[in-house]
Write a protein that holds these residues in place. Structure first.
Motif, PDB file in Angstrom:
ATOM      1  N   ASN A   1       0.483  -1.199   0.029  1.00 42.52           N
ATOM      2  CA  ASN A   1       0.585  -0.148   0.334  1.00 42.52           C
ATOM      3  C   ASN A   1       1.245   1.227   0.439  1.00 42.52           C
ATOM      4  O   ASN A   1       1.712   1.457   0.211  1.00 42.52           O
ATOM      5  N   CYS A   2      -0.007   2.371  -0.373  1.00 40.98           N
ATOM      6  CA  CYS A   2       1.101   3.894  -0.584  1.00 40.98           C
ATOM      7  C   CYS A   2       1.745   4.005   1.008  1.00 40.98           C
ATOM      8  O   CYS A   2       3.050   3.945   0.733  1.00 40.98           O
ATOM      9  N   PHE A   3       1.134   4.054   2.126  1.00 41.80           N
ATOM     10  CA  PHE A   3       1.993   4.374   3.200  1.00 41.80           C
ATOM     11  C   PHE A   3       3.259   2.978   3.522  1.00 41.80           C
ATOM     12  O   PHE A   3       4.415   3.930   3.908  1.00 41.80           O
TER      13      PHE A   3
ATOM     14  N   THR B   1       5.200   1.712   1.690  1.00 41.84           N
ATOM     15  CA  THR B   1       6.059   2.310  -0.145  1.00 41.84           C
ATOM     16  C   THR B   1       6.574   3.571   0.673  1.00 41.84           C
ATOM     17  O   THR B   1       7.594   3.560   0.522  1.00 41.84           O
ATOM     18  N   LEU B   2       6.008   4.882   0.760  1.00 45.15           N
ATOM     19  CA  LEU B   2       6.413   5.416   1.782  1.00 45.15           C
ATOM     20  C   LEU B   2       7.279   5.585   2.665  1.00 45.15           C
ATOM     21  O   LEU B   2       8.868   6.296   3.220  1.00 45.15           O
ATOM     22  N   ALA B   3       7.102   5.028   3.680  1.00 47.33           N
ATOM     23  CA  ALA B   3       8.007   4.568   4.638  1.00 47.33           C
ATOM     24  C   ALA B   3       9.053   3.739   4.796  1.00 47.33           C
ATOM     25  O   ALA B   3      10.162   4.641   5.202  1.00 47.33           O
ATOM     26  N   LEU B   4       9.134   2.916   3.819  1.00 49.93           N
ATOM     27  CA  LEU B   4      10.097   2.243   3.036  1.00 49.93           C
ATOM     28  C   LEU B   4      10.732   3.335   1.909  1.00 49.93           C
ATOM     29  O   LEU B   4      12.361   3.615   2.803  1.00 49.93           O
TER      30      LEU B   4
END
Length: 114
Positions: free
Chosen positions: A2-4, A6-9
């Motif tokens: 999910n988008c969250f 991906t952003l965290a990674l």
């Protein structure tokens, strides 16, 4: 993903890569690597002032007293064969600390390549 996630990674990788140069600097400082001829030190202002007002006059006096002691002990050191060692210990080392060392630095700041 999910988008969250991906952003965290992405943020984790970016922050981790930004920390790498500072970790490399710490490693060089800890291992003592660097230019063997001249180590750059940047002492704070209060260290420079204390060095100028307190340490340098004592080091100049130690150089002068060491020169007098060296001349007085010269016959004995000549008989013992250690004139060079006595001159280095009594005159050269305090003189280097007084006149060659940078203001506020703890080390010599200068070393010959061998």
């Amino acid at each position: 993903m999910n988008c969250f996630r991906t952003l965290a990674l992405f943020l984790t990788l970016c922050l981790g890569l930004q920390a790498m140069p500072s970790l490399a600097d710490d490693e060089q400082i800890a291992s003592g690597s660097g230019d063997p001829v001249y180590q750059v030190q940047s002492p704070p202002a209060y260290s420079m002032i204390a060095d100028l007002v307190i340490a340098r006059p004592f080091l100049v006096a130690a150089t002068a007293v060491g020169a007098v002691v060296f001349v007085v002990s010269l016959p004995f050191t000549a008989l013992g064969g250690n004139v060079k060692d006595a001159g280095k210990a009594l005159v050269v080392d305090p003189g280097k600390a007084a006149f060659v060392r940078c203001l506020g630095c703890t080390g010599d700041g200068y070393g010959k390549r061998e």
